[in-house]
Scaffold this motif. Structure first.
Motif, PDB file in Angstrom:
ATOM      1  N   PHE A 288      62.558  20.043 -30.855  1.00 25.47           N
ATOM      2  CA  PHE A 288      62.372  21.235 -31.372  1.00 25.47           C
ATOM      3  C   PHE A 288      62.887  21.515 -32.855  1.00 25.47           C
ATOM      4  O   PHE A 288      64.337  21.125 -33.083  1.00 25.47           O
TER       5      PHE A 288
ATOM      6  N   GLY B  18      58.893  24.169 -35.740  1.00 23.83           N
ATOM      7  CA  GLY B  18      58.587  24.142 -34.339  1.00 23.83           C
ATOM      8  C   GLY B  18      58.524  22.940 -33.356  1.00 23.83           C
ATOM      9  O   GLY B  18      59.253  22.009 -33.736  1.00 23.83           O
ATOM     10  N   VAL B  19      58.177  23.126 -32.256  1.00 22.12           N
ATOM     11  CA  VAL B  19      58.041  21.859 -31.611  1.00 22.12           C
ATOM     12  C   VAL B  19      57.058  20.729 -31.868  1.00 22.12           C
ATOM     13  O   VAL B  19      56.062  20.911 -32.431  1.00 22.12           O
TER      14      VAL B  19
ATOM     15  N   SER C 251      53.015  20.513 -25.255  1.00 23.96           N
ATOM     16  CA  SER C 251      52.188  21.574 -24.810  1.00 23.96           C
ATOM     17  C   SER C 251      52.914  22.206 -23.710  1.00 23.96           C
ATOM     18  O   SER C 251      52.969  23.320 -23.344  1.00 23.96           O
TER      19      SER C 251
ATOM     20  N   LYS D 288      55.662  24.401 -24.752  1.00 28.19           N
ATOM     21  CA  LYS D 288      55.505  25.611 -25.628  1.00 28.19           C
ATOM     22  C   LYS D 288      55.010  26.526 -24.627  1.00 28.19           C
ATOM     23  O   LYS D 288      55.029  27.830 -24.626  1.00 28.19           O
ATOM     24  N   THR D 289      54.240  26.056 -23.313  1.00 27.88           N
ATOM     25  CA  THR D 289      53.454  27.060 -22.283  1.00 27.88           C
ATOM     26  C   THR D 289      54.287  27.525 -21.194  1.00 27.88           C
ATOM     27  O   THR D 289      54.272  28.582 -20.778  1.00 27.88           O
TER      28      THR D 289
END
Length: 281
Positions: A43, A48-49, A109, A112-113
């Motif tokens: 990160f 961001g990531v 992903s 992030k989710t």
């Protein structure tokens, strides 16, 4: 050595020590290690990531600005329990054991989710969803007789739903299946009723066999009586006398073999085997 020179030397040594300490601290905070069976997601505070994942080994990062998050990518087990209803409205308790792992290319992903605890957030919910949908297609007794088919449907549904969250399932198995108290009582009552029905069938069959045997016996006796009647009509009473003699012979033979039978003379003389005594005067 003069005092000013000694103080200067000590000052220089202190500066070098501080510089080395700062450098070592920066190096230690700039390195992170990814162990075997793990992958890292980085990160960045500005970007961001990052879309890239980092494999096993030691990697560099910018202290304060970048922070790594480590994921275990090895196959791990997870248990799922669900209480749901069948097609015939019976409640069943079903437990699953799934072997799962994250899809490595989709780790950014996933972070992030779902974050790091993606398994606890996804597997119980999709497990209950799929189990309820599959079990509702079967009656309670079919869950036992068609267990391989039920397991295959659960596996297919879970694999499909987990793929939507970038989770791979290597195996899905039903480890426990139990019914509610009402269904268990109903099964017990059904077994008792079946046993009673089988017993009734046996009693009916036995009575039928006895009836047939009685008919056959009666037919045999009737045929025997007819034959005797015909023989008597042809030969007169001679046949009856012959049967009487044969019966008397069988009775005499039976009595002669019995130790409890004593034979008495017909002249009422009870002094058996004693010489004749003279008459009293």
């Amino acid at each position: 050595m003069s005092a000013p020179k000694a103080a200067s030397l000590l000052n220089n040594l202190a500066q070098v020590a501080v510089a080395v300490g700062v450098t070592g601290s920066l190096l230690s905070t700039s390195l992170y290690t990814v162990d075997g069976g793990e992958q890292a997601v980085l990160f960045d505070r500005f970007r961001g990531v990052l879309d890239k994942t980092f494999a096993e080994g030691t990697h560099l990062r910018i202290p304060v600005l970048q922070k790594p998050f480590i994921y275990d990518i090895r196959t791990r087990p997870h248990s799922i329990s669900s209480v749901t209803g069948t097609k015939d409205l019976q409640m069943v308790h079903l437990s699953l054991r799934v072997l799962y792992r994250p899809e490595v290319d989709k780790l950014p992903s996933i972070y992030k989710t779902l974050g790091l605890e993606y398994d606890e957030k996804v597997l119980p919910s999709i497990g209950n969803e799929v189990v309820k949908a599959v079990v509702a297609q079967f009656n309670a007794d079919q869950l036992l007789t068609e267990r391989p088919h039920v397991s295959a449907l659960v596996r297919e549904g879970l694999v499909r739903r987990a793929r939507d969250f970038n989770i791979l399932l290597d195996d899905v198995a039903i480890t426990h299946l139990s019914y509610g108290a009402e269904f268990s009582k109903a099964v017990e009552q059904k077994q008792v009723a079946q046993q009673e029905a089988e017993r009734s069938k046996f009693v009916v069959a036995k009575a039928e066999q006895e009836r047939r045997a009685a008919i056959v016996r009666a037919e045999g006796e009737s045929e025997s009586a007819r034959l005797i009647s015909e023989a008597t009509a042809k030969a007169g009473t001679g046949l009856i006398e012959l049967r009487r003699i044969e019966a008397a012979r069988e009775i005499a033979a039976t009595l002669s073999r019995s130790p409890n039978i004593a034979y008495l003379p017909s002249a009422n003389n009870m002094l058996i085997g004693l010489p004749n005594l003279p008459a009293s005067r």
